[in-house]
Motif scaffolding. Sequence first.
Motif, PDB file in Angstrom:
ATOM      1  N   TRP A  56       0.873  -1.164   0.098  1.00 52.86           N
ATOM      2  CA  TRP A  56      -0.396  -0.276   0.165  1.00 52.86           C
ATOM      3  C   TRP A  56       0.711   1.299  -0.171  1.00 52.86           C
ATOM      4  N   MET A  57       2.066   1.267   1.286  1.00 52.87           N
ATOM      5  CA  MET A  57       2.727   2.624   0.932  1.00 52.87           C
ATOM      6  C   MET A  57       3.317   2.302  -0.497  1.00 52.87           C
ATOM      7  N   GLN A  91      -8.858  -2.556  11.726  1.00 55.81           N
ATOM      8  CA  GLN A  91      -8.138  -0.570  12.333  1.00 55.81           C
ATOM      9  C   GLN A  91      -8.690   0.107  10.646  1.00 55.81           C
ATOM     10  N   VAL A  92      -7.824   1.656  10.112  1.00 54.57           N
ATOM     11  CA  VAL A  92      -8.159   1.547   9.327  1.00 54.57           C
ATOM     12  C   VAL A  92      -6.669   2.258   8.976  1.00 54.57           C
ATOM     13  N   VAL A  93      -5.805   2.032   7.879  1.00 56.40           N
ATOM     14  CA  VAL A  93      -4.862   2.247   8.278  1.00 56.40           C
ATOM     15  C   VAL A  93      -4.974   4.097   6.535  1.00 56.40           C
ATOM     16  N   ASN A  94      -4.281   4.679   7.124  1.00 55.25           N
ATOM     17  CA  ASN A  94      -4.125   5.923   6.527  1.00 55.25           C
ATOM     18  C   ASN A  94      -2.525   5.778   6.438  1.00 55.25           C
ATOM     19  N   ILE A  95      -2.253   6.401   4.505  1.00 52.61           N
ATOM     20  CA  ILE A  95      -1.364   6.793   4.136  1.00 52.61           C
ATOM     21  C   ILE A  95      -1.299   7.982   3.011  1.00 52.61           C
ATOM     22  N   GLN A  96      -0.761   9.246   3.502  1.00 53.16           N
ATOM     23  CA  GLN A  96      -0.061  10.196   3.318  1.00 53.16           C
ATOM     24  C   GLN A  96       0.822   9.906   2.354  1.00 53.16           C
ATOM     25  N   ALA A  97       0.617  10.490   1.259  1.00 57.72           N
ATOM     26  CA  ALA A  97       2.723  10.099   0.136  1.00 57.72           C
ATOM     27  C   ALA A  97       2.584  12.096  -0.059  1.00 57.72           C
ATOM     28  N   LYS A  98       3.256  12.555  -0.356  1.00 52.84           N
ATOM     29  CA  LYS A  98       3.508  13.175  -1.714  1.00 52.84           C
ATOM     30  C   LYS A  98       5.229  14.116  -1.654  1.00 52.84           C
ATOM     31  N   LEU A  99       5.629  14.405  -2.300  1.00 56.99           N
ATOM     32  CA  LEU A  99       6.952  14.582  -3.215  1.00 56.99           C
ATOM     33  C   LEU A  99       7.891  15.926  -2.190  1.00 56.99           C
ATOM     34  N   ASN A 100       8.497  15.084  -1.997  1.00 51.13           N
ATOM     35  CA  ASN A 100       9.509  16.106  -1.285  1.00 51.13           C
ATOM     36  C   ASN A 100      10.662  17.365  -2.474  1.00 51.13           C
ATOM     37  N   ARG A 101      10.902  16.530  -3.630  1.00 57.13           N
ATOM     38  CA  ARG A 101      12.309  17.456  -3.838  1.00 57.13           C
ATOM     39  C   ARG A 101      12.058  16.756  -5.237  1.00 57.13           C
ATOM     40  N   ALA A 102      12.080  17.251  -6.519  1.00 60.14           N
ATOM     41  CA  ALA A 102      12.638  16.768  -7.553  1.00 60.14           C
ATOM     42  C   ALA A 102      14.104  17.205  -8.111  1.00 60.14           C
ATOM     43  N   GLY A 110       7.885  11.172   0.328  1.00 59.83           N
ATOM     44  CA  GLY A 110       8.518  11.467   2.151  1.00 59.83           C
ATOM     45  C   GLY A 110       6.639  10.976   1.948  1.00 59.83           C
ATOM     46  N   ILE A 111       6.309   9.700   3.009  1.00 60.89           N
ATOM     47  CA  ILE A 111       5.315   8.590   3.502  1.00 60.89           C
ATOM     48  C   ILE A 111       4.881   9.100   4.861  1.00 60.89           C
ATOM     49  N   LEU A 112       3.136   9.001   4.942  1.00 59.78           N
ATOM     50  CA  LEU A 112       3.465   8.769   6.551  1.00 59.78           C
ATOM     51  C   LEU A 112       2.190   7.926   6.249  1.00 59.78           C
ATOM     52  N   VAL A 113       2.567   6.777   7.423  1.00 63.23           N
ATOM     53  CA  VAL A 113       1.798   5.982   7.530  1.00 63.23           C
ATOM     54  C   VAL A 113       1.054   5.876   9.015  1.00 63.23           C
ATOM     55  N   SER A 114      -0.165   6.556   9.445  1.00 64.18           N
ATOM     56  CA  SER A 114      -0.879   6.314  10.421  1.00 64.18           C
ATOM     57  C   SER A 114      -2.082   5.241  11.102  1.00 64.18           C
ATOM     58  N   CYS A 115      -2.695   4.695  12.196  1.00 62.56           N
ATOM     59  CA  CYS A 115      -3.905   4.068  12.306  1.00 62.56           C
ATOM     60  C   CYS A 115      -4.675   5.167  12.684  1.00 62.56           C
ATOM     61  N   CYS A 127       4.682   4.870  10.691  1.00 62.18           N
ATOM     62  CA  CYS A 127       6.117   4.922  10.645  1.00 62.18           C
ATOM     63  C   CYS A 127       5.713   5.988   9.211  1.00 62.18           C
ATOM     64  N   ASN A 128       6.757   6.556   9.295  1.00 64.39           N
ATOM     65  CA  ASN A 128       7.349   7.413   8.225  1.00 64.39           C
ATOM     66  C   ASN A 128       8.559   6.507   7.279  1.00 64.39           C
ATOM     67  N   ALA A 129       8.352   7.631   6.069  1.00 70.08           N
ATOM     68  CA  ALA A 129       9.538   6.811   5.550  1.00 70.08           C
ATOM     69  C   ALA A 129      10.134   7.547   4.140  1.00 70.08           C
ATOM     70  N   PHE A 130      11.095   7.395   3.533  1.00 68.49           N
ATOM     71  CA  PHE A 130      10.953   8.117   2.141  1.00 68.49           C
ATOM     72  C   PHE A 130      11.991   7.262   1.108  1.00 68.49           C
ATOM     73  N   ALA A 131      11.268   7.032  -0.584  1.00 70.89           N
ATOM     74  CA  ALA A 131      10.939   6.447  -0.893  1.00 70.89           C
ATOM     75  C   ALA A 131      11.466   7.319  -2.237  1.00 70.89           C
ATOM     76  N   THR A 132      12.772   6.586  -3.287  1.00 75.97           N
ATOM     77  CA  THR A 132      12.820   7.327  -3.942  1.00 75.97           C
ATOM     78  C   THR A 132      12.311   6.734  -5.363  1.00 75.97           C
ATOM     79  N   PHE A 133      11.939   7.533  -6.633  1.00 76.64           N
ATOM     80  CA  PHE A 133      11.250   6.907  -7.640  1.00 76.64           C
ATOM     81  C   PHE A 133      12.000   8.120  -8.649  1.00 76.64           C
ATOM     82  N   VAL A 134      12.347   6.934 -10.145  1.00 81.47           N
ATOM     83  CA  VAL A 134      12.929   7.357 -11.239  1.00 81.47           C
ATOM     84  C   VAL A 134      11.798   7.083 -11.784  1.00 81.47           C
TER      85      VAL A 134
END
Length: 578
Positions: A56-57, A91-102, A110-115, A127-134
């Motif tokens: 999901w993330m 329970q409900v998983v809420n995932i929020q993702a938005k671009l930090n920088r290109a 940046g990814i923020l996961v809350s319950c 948790c929170n995470a930082f993913a790199t996409f190409v």
Amino acid sequence: MSSGNMEEEQQLEEPLFILENGEVYRNPTEVKMSQIVLPCHANHCAELSVGQLLKWMDSTACLSAERHAGCSCITASMDDIHFEHTIGVGQVVNIQAKLNRAFNSSMEVGILVSCEDLFSERQWKVCNAFATFVARRTDSGKVQLKQILPRTQDEQMEYSIAAERRRMRLIHADIMKDLLSNGPVSRVGECQEYQNAVPAEKTRVESVELVLPPHANHQVNTFGGQIMAWMENVATIAASRLCNAHPTLRTIDMFHFRGPSQVGDRVILRAIVNNTFKNSMEVGVRAEAYRGREPLRHINSAFMTFEVLDEDKKPRTLPRIRPEPVDGMRRYREAIARKKIRLDRKYIISCKQTEVPLSVPWDPSNQVYLSYNNVSALKMLAAKNNWVLSSEENKVSLYTLEENQFLSFRVEMKVDVPAERVFILLSDLSRRQEWDSHYKQCDVINQVDEDDVIYRVVTPSVSKDSKFQDFVLLASRRQPCDKGDPYVIALRSVTLPTHTATSDCNRGEVLCAGFTIWEESKTITKISYYNQATPGVMPYISTDIAGLSSRFYSTFCACSKFLEENKDGSPAVQSAAL
């Protein structure tokens, strides 16, 4: 499961931001996903499978990246993920993702996961995470991504620090290599005894998956999240074989995808316990793909840390592992190195600022993280938007900021000197005594590398005991990552066993200080000096902030004069100063 701190629960939902002009603003790259956890998503403990959460993330973050890029994107890497809580069925998983920088063709999301508990209306961070996409190549060639414009304080902070995180990713392999070859880890295990230890071979798991259309994304490539889910599955089995119990995944180390796989590929997954510590174990997983009789392609490797909880939800003591010869011993040592890296990151980078001591011990193995923290702390301080103008005299401005029991100040001015030259001159702290009367002595203790130097600085006394005050400072400098970024010179206190406090000086400490240097034109440069005042620094600035002294003004006028008198330096002199 535990619900987390009550303070956290009220701060997870980010409201729409109202700009100064009254405009209602929402980040155009923001994507949200909400999923209710069903039994089909859970393990036998009725907890959400981490593999499902990773899927999901990854999907949410990919949609955010593609919203900005306007084309297909693939997962390149994921930074460390620490799971603070498990999530239960219903329970409900809420995932929020938005671009930090290109950057050029890559992006940090940046990814923020809350319950969310629907019955009590409570929410808490998972948790929170930082993913790199190409961005994938188009028919016309390589994609050149447009830059984003951060518009809120939080966006400005993440945008600025994203450049530091990118730098960390690029040198991650070198950090590991240095720690294994030069540190005490290289000698671990040579004289170890493994009596009553569990053979690592007992924990080995191998599995194969056929990539079907449901496992693929809209580009017919296997979801990065799906690969991670399969890897988490075999890692959990390996961990279970060691302890004969159900383990809980706590951390996934930074990893990157080495290549894609497609529908029709067979993905082979191998896992083994690399090492056990008192209450945790590291499991290594390797994913390879093939089609027909072609050679195996290495897709990904990941390292996952598990705990086993007792009835009171406390971590159990785990049995020791007996590594296999050669490769097993290599993995055993590497696991120790990765644990040290994790602890350094958690201690230096991840802690709340108020929980980190002012002076952090420095050694070669944690130097990279101290440098990262040093620069990131200054960038975060500079990005705050609630500075208050305290005084202004002949275009030298003094701003203050009171926050979290800290008093910070910023002194700002412009000079008719090129920004790069200003950066070179101010980077060399040994020359600061030429313009700053507070610097009576400044000696280089350790020239760590071209970007980091440790100094001992001696300043005059401001108390009646007439003792001098000294500081041991790590100076970390950064050139702009992109056009429009500032030059940065960050300062913070560190401790060294070779330079402990002495009886003839009062040891002072600096939490966060330094310069940002902005190029306004080819010749005009804006300089901002920051200091997050600690008790040792306060006596020097209290009267200035109260408006009862002109020392700030005279000091920075002297700085301006120093820069202008030295703006024409030869390249040889410039490199010597670094």
